[in-house]
Structure formats: C-alpha cells, structure tokens
Design a protein around this motif. Structure first.
Motif, short mmCIF file in Angstrom:
data_model
loop_
_atom_site.label_atom_id
_atom_site.label_comp_id
_atom_site.label_asym_id
_atom_site.label_seq_id
_atom_site.Cartn_x
_atom_site.Cartn_y
_atom_site.Cartn_z
N THR A 65 0.81 -1.22 0.00
CA THR A 65 0.00 0.00 0.00
C THR A 65 0.84 1.26 0.00
OG1 THR A 65 -0.13 -0.01 2.43
CG2 THR A 65 -1.87 -1.17 1.22
N GLY A 66 2.17 1.12 0.17
CA GLY A 66 3.03 2.30 0.20
C GLY A 66 2.85 3.14 1.43
N ALA A 67 2.40 2.54 2.52
CA ALA A 67 2.10 3.28 3.75
C ALA A 67 3.06 2.91 4.88
CB ALA A 67 0.66 3.02 4.17
N LEU A 68 4.34 2.79 4.56
CA LEU A 68 5.31 2.38 5.57
C LEU A 68 5.77 3.61 6.38
CD1 LEU A 68 6.76 -0.37 6.28
CD2 LEU A 68 8.76 0.61 5.18
N ARG A 69 4.82 4.24 7.05
CA ARG A 69 5.14 5.40 7.88
C ARG A 69 5.23 4.94 9.32
NH1 ARG A 69 1.61 7.40 3.93
NH2 ARG A 69 -0.20 6.75 5.16
N VAL A 70 6.39 5.17 9.93
CA VAL A 70 6.60 4.61 11.26
C VAL A 70 7.28 5.61 12.18
CG1 VAL A 70 8.82 3.57 10.70
CG2 VAL A 70 7.29 2.45 12.39
N GLY A 71 7.13 6.91 11.88
CA GLY A 71 7.69 7.94 12.74
C GLY A 71 9.20 8.04 12.68
N VAL A 72 9.78 7.67 11.54
CA VAL A 72 11.23 7.74 11.36
C VAL A 72 11.53 8.62 10.15
CG1 VAL A 72 13.29 6.43 10.77
CG2 VAL A 72 11.67 5.50 12.41
N SER A 73 12.26 9.69 10.38
CA SER A 73 12.63 10.56 9.27
C SER A 73 13.89 10.04 8.59
CB SER A 73 12.90 11.98 9.79
OG SER A 73 14.05 11.99 10.63
N GLN A 74 14.12 10.51 7.39
CA GLN A 74 15.34 10.13 6.69
C GLN A 74 16.56 10.61 7.46
OE1 GLN A 74 15.78 9.98 2.23
NE2 GLN A 74 16.98 11.82 2.60
N GLY A 75 16.42 11.77 8.10
CA GLY A 75 17.54 12.29 8.89
C GLY A 75 17.91 11.37 10.05
N LEU A 76 16.89 10.78 10.70
CA LEU A 76 17.17 9.87 11.81
C LEU A 76 17.86 8.60 11.30
CD1 LEU A 76 16.84 9.34 14.83
CD2 LEU A 76 14.63 8.28 14.35
N VAL A 77 17.43 8.10 10.15
CA VAL A 77 18.10 6.94 9.55
C VAL A 77 19.56 7.28 9.25
CG1 VAL A 77 18.12 5.34 7.60
CG2 VAL A 77 15.95 6.06 8.59
N GLN A 78 19.79 8.46 8.72
CA GLN A 78 21.17 8.88 8.42
C GLN A 78 22.01 9.02 9.69
OE1 GLN A 78 20.28 12.39 6.17
NE2 GLN A 78 19.90 11.27 4.27
N GLN A 79 21.40 9.50 10.76
CA GLN A 79 22.11 9.56 12.04
C GLN A 79 22.56 8.17 12.48
OE1 GLN A 79 19.90 11.60 15.12
NE2 GLN A 79 19.25 13.21 13.71
N ALA A 80 21.66 7.21 12.36
CA ALA A 80 21.99 5.84 12.76
C ALA A 80 23.13 5.28 11.90
CB ALA A 80 20.76 4.95 12.64
N LEU A 81 23.09 5.52 10.61
CA LEU A 81 24.15 5.03 9.73
C LEU A 81 25.48 5.71 10.03
CD1 LEU A 81 22.18 4.87 6.36
CD2 LEU A 81 22.92 2.94 7.77
N ALA A 82 25.44 7.00 10.35
CA ALA A 82 26.67 7.71 10.71
C ALA A 82 27.25 7.17 12.01
CB ALA A 82 26.37 9.21 10.83
N GLU A 83 26.39 6.90 12.97
CA GLU A 83 26.84 6.33 14.24
C GLU A 83 27.45 4.95 14.03
OE1 GLU A 83 24.83 4.75 18.41
OE2 GLU A 83 23.92 6.46 17.37
#
Length: 544
Positions: free
Chosen positions: A156-174
C-alpha cells in the motif's frame, strides 16, 4: 522479512528518538547487506519498482482479501473504516499459518526482505491481475501477523513509522563513523537498493560518484518572533525570498549538473542554464533559486510559468522562449574543488560576487547573484518586506553573516520572514478521509468560491484545524453528506473557512482558471453564512 518486521514493530511502539536510533543501528549492524539496503530504501520513502510499478491497487487488495476469507465487500469496507489502516485490516482478516514448533525460529526457511522484493514482488509489477493476485495471496498465507502487516504496508506504500530520513542517516553515521553530511550527500538523487550501494554509502574513502553529487541543502526556518529580537541588523544579510525552485548548480571537471532540493537531477530541462554554467571561468557549486525570468525584466515571471518547463525533459524553442530560465545565486559552496561550507557567509558571498562579477564573462541573464536588501534598521526592513508582493517575491531571507553553510533545518542562522498570507473566505464543498492515523476522519477538504450562483472549487487544504475542530467537523460531514464519489463526499454548502495562501496565478489547468500556492486553513468562520463567502472575481483580481 522476520528481522525487518521486528524492526518495524519496535519503531512503531517507540516514542523516543534515542530508542528509535538505537533500533536502527542494531538492525543495520546485524542485517544482511541486501536486506539492509532495501530497509534503507523503504524507510527513506522509496517504493517497490518506482512510482509507475503496479503491484496491487487498494481496490484489488480489498477484493482479494474478501475472496480468500469469504468476507463480503461491505464487511471488508466496514472493517477498513473501523481499523483505519488498510494494511492492518488485511493482516487482521487472515489467520496465521501453522508453524512447525519442532524447529527453532532461526532454522525456519523463510525468504528475506530482499528476496520478497526482488524475486517475488518486483517481477510481477504491472503483470496481469491473476499473476499478481497469486503472488500476494500466497504471501498472505505464509506470513505471520506482524510480517503480514509489514508486507501489506509495502503493497500500500504506507510504511510510515515515525522515522525521518535524517534519523536513519544519524543511525548510519553512528554505525559507520562516516560524517552524516557525506551520507546525506550520497543519498541524494536516484540510487538503487543493493549491497554495493550500501558499501559505497558507508565507505570512509572518496567514491567515484561523489563528484556529481550536490551538498545537502541548508534550510531556513520560519521567523515567528519580532525580527528585532535577533540582535543588531548589521549582523544579518537580508535578501529577497524568491518563489522558484531551490537548486544547486554544479560545475566540476567533466561535470555540469543541476539538482533540485527535491533530490532530482534536472539535466537537459534547462539547457540555457547549463550553457551559462559551462562558460563560468572556475569550477564551483552554487546554491540558488531557479526562476522563469524574461531578459531585461525587473522581476521574475509567476511560478506557473516555470511549471511549464519542469516536466519537459528536452524543451523546444517555443518553451524556451515562453519561459526563459534564470538562476539567482545566493551562496557558493565549493570553488575549484575546495569545500567552502565551513567559512562564514560573508566570505562565501564575497567569493560568489567575484565569480559572477560583470567583467568575468558570466551570462548575467542566466546566472546572477541575489542582491542584498539594504535597510537602516529592523523597522525599515519590515516596511521593505511589505513591498514583496509587488516585486513577485514572498518576503525576506535573514541570514547571519558569520554563519557556516549547515545541512538540514538548523534553527538560528537562517530565517525566512515571509509576508502575511493572502486570504479568502471560502465554503467547504467536498471532504475526504485522511491517511495514516487520520484515515478514520475526514481531514482533507475542498473549498469553493461563488461564481454567480455556483460554488467553483478553488483550493484543497488539510491543515489548520485543531483536534477538537477536526472531530466536530467530521461528525458534521457524516451527517450532512449529499453525494459520494468513491472516497469523496459532497456536503451541504454551510461552513465558511478563512484560507491563507502564498500566491495566486492564472491557470488553464484548473476549472476556476486560478491556482493558489500553499493553501491552508486560518480559521473556521462560524460567524459568516455561506452566502457571504468571497466570489471568484475577488480571487481573480489577485492573480498574476
């Protein structure tokens, strides 16, 4: 799929940013690279197969779940309305498959997230309905609830889970130790999920593709306090806030590229700008605004003129002549391969003015520096700001002169001081339910103005009401529906709302002949009867 479903469940249940980031770090650390790459794609808003790939329409999913469970259509619709989310409704209507308890969980042979996408879903995109149905129904009967829920959200393309792209990038940087700005830069534009991309993304070494990439954009925040509280005016650079497309113009050895803030490469669409960039005397990365601007004119054309160029991959002579493009440059991020972002705005601007000086050979009709707006004090600046609409701009930009060029929306150094919105009093005529957590409420509204004795639609808006007002209006809409057109309801012409918007242009694409920019609800005018709402002629008078 099991690992990704567990991540989704943990993210959905968590309300703390630190816990979400920790969950992401643990997932990307432990997941197989192919799965991790697809998880990154999905959490960043990517769709399976792209926008034109049809795997299952919502109507098909409702039909198929009804057929598989023996549930009549009306009951499927009622369940969806009660649950509010189609993916969850589909998951709840099926029982879990039997599980062989003799095997430990890790020993069960189940497809991974990447296998589900690459070998099952992607190959049937745009295939005949029977083939797509067989793949999806087979998956429903294989997956347990939480995996089935995530699988349905992929559909359905509704994979909204309260995670921004910025937060994902923070995790990858860490996780990787790579600077977050470099990760954000490498994720700009089109990329393909895969283990190879993930390895490139998290590599501490320079990568071949880095040369063609823009820098992450620095975004201004809206100014919501008295400008005088920002301190001495001398510490700030004032510029017009242009109403165009934010972009970076890149000229590097063997490379000329135009990137929009929406992470889209626009090469070929504005050949006059690329030709002007090729004539610059030095390699550089310029941050600016793309506008439609006739040579010799004092100001830009309306944004609607620029819209005629956006979707033309190879514009012809008529399109080039009707809406000639120009870049108003207001920052210099790189010069001769040297990253300037850590230097002060004053230093960067001095280098920009030198690069685009009249005697430098620059085509000023195509690339020109954004002029500084001179004011004696903040009161004078406020007076100048009120002239914005007459000049075809949206207000003023306020930039601290000693500020570096950051990335993302970091508050404090850059502010947008926009003029107060234009407003009209319009009548609510249509309503549609929202999405996600608002899918059980009517929160998307269409408003009309009087043209003779008829209400003509002029704007759609879904923001501006508080929760109590939304609930009250939702109850009223359900009780006063006149007709239904699929998910849309027409309602009695009773309620008037004051709408604000940034600009209004004439448009042949709209029934009203008018297009408004960024409409939103300012207030519910319960003091005003529908007959006293504004007329279409009043809006036309404001149009450029």
């Amino acid at each position: 799929m099991r690992r990704f479903a567990a991540l989704y469940e943990r993210l959905d249940r968590s309300t703390g940013t630190a816990d979400k980031r920790r969950a992401l770090v643990e997932y990307f650390r432990d997941a197989p690279p192919r799965d991790a790459a697809w998880a990154l794609w999905l959490l960043s808003g990517g769709k399976i197969g792209g926008a034109r790939a049809k795997i299952a329409a919502t109507g098909e999913l409702r039909t198929w779940i009804g057929e598989e469970t023996g549930t009549p259509d009306w009951l499927v619709e009622a369940c969806h309305h009660q649950v509010g989310d189609l993916a969850e409704t589909l998951a709840l209507l099926l029982d879990d498959p039997p599980v062989d308890d003799s095997l430990p969980t890790h020993a069960r042979d189940e497809p991974s997230l990447a296998d589900w996408i690459e070998h099952r879903l992607a190959p049937v995109a745009n295939a005949e309905p029977e083939l797509r149905r067989a793949v999806i129904v087979d998956a429903w009967h294989q997956l347990v609830f939480r995996e089935r829920l995530v699988f349905n959200k992929l559909l359905t393309g509704a994979l909204r889970v309260g995670v921004s792209q910025g937060l994902v990038q923070q995790a990858l940087a860490e996780l990787s130790g790579v600077d977050i700005a470099m990760i954000a830069q490498r994720m700009l534009g089109r990329w393909t999920p895969g283990a190879g991309f993930l390895e490139t993304l998290l590599s501490p070494e320079p990568q071949p593709g880095d040369a063609a990439l823009p820098y992450p954009f620095f975004l201004a925040s809206p100014l919501e306090v008295d400008a005088a509280t920002l301190g001495p005016l001398e510490e700030w650079l004032l510029e017009w806030k242009w109403d165009g497309i934010r972009l970076q113009l890149i000229r590097r050895p063997g490379e000329i590229a135009l990137w929009s803030r929406g992470e889209e490469r626009m090469d070929g669409r504005f050949p006059e700008i690329e030709a002007a960039a090729a004539r610059l005397t030095r390699d550089c990365v310029i941050d600016g605004e793309l506008l439609a601007w006739e040579p010799g004119a004092d100001g830009p054309m309306p944004f609607s003129a620029l819209q005629t160029r956006i979707q033309r991959l190879k514009p012809g002579p008529r399109a080039l002549a009707a809406a000639p493009a120009r870049v108003i440059a207001y920052d210099l991020l790189e010069l001769d391969g040297v990253d300037l972002r850590a230097r002060s705005l004053d230093d960067r601007r001095a280098l920009l003015m030198d690069l685009l000086a009249p005697d430098s050979g620059t085509d000023a009709a195509r690339i020109a520096p954004s002029p500084a707006v001179e004011a004696s004090d903040w009161t004078h600046a406020a007076t100048i700001r009120e002239q914005s609409r007459e000049l075809g701009v949206e207000g003023l930009m306020l930039k601290r002169r000693d500020s570096p060029y950051r990335h993302g929306r970091k508050r404090g150094d850059w502010w947008k001081w926009k003029v107060d919105p234009l407003s009209i009093d319009a009548v609510l005529i249509y309503a549609q339910s929202g999405s996600g957590r608002r899918s059980t409420l009517f929160t998307d509204y269409t408003f009309g103005l009087w043209d003779g004795e008829t209400l003509v639609p002029v704007a759609k808006a879904y923001s501006g009401l508080d929760d109590a007002e939304i609930l009250r209006l939702d109850r009223w809409i359900r009780a006063h529906t006149l007709e239904r057109f699929g998910p849309v309801r027409s309602v009695e012409a009773v309620h008037v709302f004051e709408l604000g918007f940034e600009g209004v242009n004439r448009s042949t694409r709209h029934k009203s002949g008018i297009a408004v920019r960024f409409p939103r609800i300012l207030r519910w005018r319960e003091d005003k009867p529908a007959r006293e709402a504004d007329r279409l002629d009043a809006l036309r008078a404001l149009a450029r």
